[in-house]
Design a protein around this motif. Structure first.
Motif, PDB file in Angstrom:
ATOM      1  N   LEU A  41      69.218  11.762  45.565  1.00  0.00           N
ATOM      2  CA  LEU A  41      69.854  11.799  44.253  1.00  0.00           C
ATOM      3  C   LEU A  41      71.364  11.960  44.378  1.00  0.00           C
ATOM      4  N   ASP A  42      71.792  12.790  45.296  1.00  0.00           N
ATOM      5  CA  ASP A  42      73.221  12.990  45.500  1.00  0.00           C
ATOM      6  C   ASP A  42      73.895  11.699  45.954  1.00  0.00           C
ATOM      7  N   ASP A  43      73.227  10.950  46.840  1.00  0.00           N
ATOM      8  CA  ASP A  43      73.760   9.657  47.294  1.00  0.00           C
ATOM      9  C   ASP A  43      73.837   8.664  46.126  1.00  0.00           C
ATOM     10  N   HIS A  49      79.134   6.963  40.416  1.00  0.00           N
ATOM     11  CA  HIS A  49      80.532   7.266  40.130  1.00  0.00           C
ATOM     12  C   HIS A  49      81.481   6.244  40.752  1.00  0.00           C
ATOM     13  N   GLN A  50      81.130   5.725  41.924  1.00  0.00           N
ATOM     14  CA  GLN A  50      81.951   4.677  42.531  1.00  0.00           C
ATOM     15  C   GLN A  50      81.915   3.412  41.682  1.00  0.00           C
ATOM     16  N   LEU A  51      80.738   3.075  41.156  1.00  0.00           N
ATOM     17  CA  LEU A  51      80.598   1.899  40.298  1.00  0.00           C
ATOM     18  C   LEU A  51      81.500   1.993  39.078  1.00  0.00           C
ATOM     19  N   ASN A  52      81.684   3.225  38.599  1.00  0.00           N
ATOM     20  CA  ASN A  52      82.500   3.445  37.402  1.00  0.00           C
ATOM     21  C   ASN A  52      83.913   3.926  37.735  1.00  0.00           C
ATOM     22  N   ASN A  53      84.319   3.692  38.969  1.00  0.00           N
ATOM     23  CA  ASN A  53      85.692   4.000  39.418  1.00  0.00           C
ATOM     24  C   ASN A  53      86.098   5.447  39.157  1.00  0.00           C
ATOM     25  N   GLY A  54      85.117   6.349  39.236  1.00  0.00           N
ATOM     26  CA  GLY A  54      85.413   7.764  39.068  1.00  0.00           C
ATOM     27  C   GLY A  54      85.835   8.170  37.668  1.00  0.00           C
ATOM     28  N   LYS A  55      85.582   7.314  36.674  1.00  0.00           N
ATOM     29  CA  LYS A  55      86.045   7.606  35.311  1.00  0.00           C
ATOM     30  C   LYS A  55      85.059   8.449  34.503  1.00  0.00           C
ATOM     31  N   ASN A 107      75.883  -0.155  33.223  1.00  0.00           N
ATOM     32  CA  ASN A 107      75.171   0.830  34.039  1.00  0.00           C
ATOM     33  C   ASN A 107      73.654   0.723  33.870  1.00  0.00           C
ATOM     34  N   SER A 108      73.162  -0.498  33.646  1.00  0.00           N
ATOM     35  CA  SER A 108      71.741  -0.689  33.339  1.00  0.00           C
ATOM     36  C   SER A 108      70.815  -0.181  34.447  1.00  0.00           C
ATOM     37  N   ARG A 109      71.308  -0.154  35.668  1.00  0.00           N
ATOM     38  CA  ARG A 109      70.502   0.386  36.773  1.00  0.00           C
ATOM     39  C   ARG A 109      70.133   1.849  36.519  1.00  0.00           C
ATOM     40  N   PHE A 110      70.964   2.546  35.767  1.00  0.00           N
ATOM     41  CA  PHE A 110      70.764   3.968  35.522  1.00  0.00           C
ATOM     42  C   PHE A 110      70.360   4.279  34.075  1.00  0.00           C
ATOM     43  N   THR A 111      70.667   3.354  33.154  1.00  0.00           N
ATOM     44  CA  THR A 111      70.324   3.567  31.744  1.00  0.00           C
ATOM     45  C   THR A 111      69.056   2.829  31.336  1.00  0.00           C
ATOM     46  N   ASN A 112      68.691   1.758  32.079  1.00  0.00           N
ATOM     47  CA  ASN A 112      67.549   0.894  31.778  1.00  0.00           C
ATOM     48  C   ASN A 112      67.747   0.102  30.472  1.00  0.00           C
ATOM     49  N   VAL A 113      68.997  -0.104  30.092  1.00  0.00           N
ATOM     50  CA  VAL A 113      69.326  -0.943  28.931  1.00  0.00           C
ATOM     51  C   VAL A 113      70.083  -2.155  29.449  1.00  0.00           C
ATOM     52  N   ASP A 114      69.565  -3.353  29.196  1.00  0.00           N
ATOM     53  CA  ASP A 114      70.214  -4.539  29.754  1.00  0.00           C
ATOM     54  C   ASP A 114      70.693  -5.537  28.702  1.00  0.00           C
ATOM     55  N   GLU A 115      70.618  -5.160  27.406  1.00  0.00           N
ATOM     56  CA  GLU A 115      71.110  -6.048  26.355  1.00  0.00           C
ATOM     57  C   GLU A 115      71.905  -5.254  25.330  1.00  0.00           C
ATOM     58  N   LEU A 116      73.089  -5.743  25.005  1.00  0.00           N
ATOM     59  CA  LEU A 116      73.912  -5.076  23.993  1.00  0.00           C
ATOM     60  C   LEU A 116      73.192  -5.006  22.652  1.00  0.00           C
ATOM     61  N   SER A 117      72.474  -6.075  22.313  1.00  0.00           N
ATOM     62  CA  SER A 117      71.832  -6.157  20.997  1.00  0.00           C
ATOM     63  C   SER A 117      70.692  -5.154  20.842  1.00  0.00           C
ATOM     64  N   ILE A 176      78.134   9.462  29.781  1.00  0.00           N
ATOM     65  CA  ILE A 176      76.915   8.829  29.282  1.00  0.00           C
ATOM     66  C   ILE A 176      75.782   9.824  29.504  1.00  0.00           C
ATOM     67  N   TRP A 177      75.155  10.257  28.418  1.00  0.00           N
ATOM     68  CA  TRP A 177      73.992  11.134  28.522  1.00  0.00           C
ATOM     69  C   TRP A 177      72.804  10.436  27.871  1.00  0.00           C
ATOM     70  N   GLY A 178      71.680  10.411  28.542  1.00  0.00           N
ATOM     71  CA  GLY A 178      70.468   9.831  27.970  1.00  0.00           C
ATOM     72  C   GLY A 178      70.119   8.510  28.640  1.00  0.00           C
ATOM     73  N   ASN A 179      68.853   8.137  28.531  1.00  0.00           N
ATOM     74  CA  ASN A 179      68.389   6.897  29.170  1.00  0.00           C
ATOM     75  C   ASN A 179      67.137   6.368  28.483  1.00  0.00           C
ATOM     76  N   TRP A 180      66.870   5.089  28.724  1.00  0.00           N
ATOM     77  CA  TRP A 180      65.605   4.461  28.352  1.00  0.00           C
ATOM     78  C   TRP A 180      64.737   4.360  29.601  1.00  0.00           C
ATOM     79  N   TYR A 181      63.558   3.725  29.437  1.00  0.00           N
ATOM     80  CA  TYR A 181      62.622   3.573  30.554  1.00  0.00           C
ATOM     81  C   TYR A 181      62.277   2.102  30.733  1.00  0.00           C
ATOM     82  N   SER A 182      62.290   1.661  31.977  1.00  0.00           N
ATOM     83  CA  SER A 182      62.016   0.251  32.256  1.00  0.00           C
ATOM     84  C   SER A 182      60.519  -0.017  32.395  1.00  0.00           C
TER      85      SER A 182
END
Length: 283
Positions: A41-43, A49-55, A107-117, A176-182
């Protein structure tokens, strides 16, 4: 083709068809999501965080999603608690909404949301601060917006506790807090119908301390139990801390207090177990 040959082909087709049905990859119920090891999980959190440039100051939860968890809080302190938003007034949240949606999908890999709509706004909350912080012209203006997206829906069934909350200031998305399930499996054929779901509740003694913070017991009678007419998917931790996604009847219980209009009981539509009770606020 002779009639005999035709029957033979039909028989073979039927046999192979049965084999396909019997060996099809039907998921086990309930779908179970195991927590990650702390090292893995730490990895993964570093990758996030690297994907999001530490923002981002928010972390992943124990399952590797953007859902809220304290497991990666250093010294049990929320890493976002000391964050100070940019001192830039943000009167119009509309451009920030699209920015928030893009970040969730990015961040769909972590949120499980892949469509804006797929993301619907539930609530917009301005967070106030000052751009002029001293003197007689000190002000209080929106410096940041809390954008809350509604729960996930799976085959028109609401998935409980899947709101996604995004915080945006003048520099962009910072949490970003919260997620869906794939992976969700909600069987269409039910072992427990709505009448049985009602019966499971009747006669129960509910400790209101766990639901409404009232120190009393509620004996659930037949007259108090309404008609369950819809389902929800309930993410529920088992004794091993694994997350189970269960399809549940929502059974309304008549109960009114100062803050609540009723209590909902959630009864598993497959095994009939009472999953939880939840008080419903007045709207």
């Amino acid at each position: 083709m002779t009639t005999k040959t035709g029957y033979l082909i039909l028989l073979l087709f039927s046999l192979f068809g049965c084999d396909v049905i019997e060996t099809s990859d039907i998921p086990d119920y309930p779908v179970t999501i195991e927590p990650m090891s702390l090292l893995a999980l730490d990895d993964l959190n570093r990758e996030y965080h690297q994907l999001n440039n530490g923002k981002l100051c928010s972390t992943l939860n124990e399952y590797g999603f953007t859902g809220f968890s304290r497991i990666l809080f250093p010294n049990d302190v929320n890493p976002c608690s000391g964050r100070v938003p940019e001192k830039v007034e943000l009167d119009d949240p509309d451009p920030l909404i699209n920015l928030a949606k893009q970040s969730v999908v990015f961040n769909s890999r972590f949120t499980n949301v892949d469509e804006l709509s797929a993301l619907d706004i539930k609530e917009l909350v301005p967070l106030y601060g000052c751009t002029i912080c001293e003197g007689p012209e000190t002000n209080s203006v929106p410096l940041e917006w809390k954008i809350i997206f509604d729960n996930q829906r799976y085959q028109s069934i609401e998935v409980a506790d899947t709101e996604i909350i995004v915080f945006v200031d003048a520099k962009g998305v910072n949490r970003i807090w919260g997620n869906w399930y794939s992976e969700i499996y909600a069987p269409g054929l039910l072992d427990v119908g709505y009448l049985e779901a009602k019966e499971r509740i009747i006669g129960e003694e509910l400790n209101l301390l766990t639901v409404t913070q009232q120190d009393s017991l509620l004996a659930i009678t037949h007259e108090m139990v309404g008609q369950p007419d819809n389902f929800e998917i309930i993410p529920l931790k088992n004794n091993n801390e694994a997350l189970e996604l269960r399809k549940a009847w929502v059974v309304p219980i008549s109960f009114k207090s100062q803050h609540y209009e009723r209590i909902n009981a959630y009864v598993d539509a497959v095994d009939g177990s009472i999953l939880m009770y939840r008080a419903v606020n007045f709207e």
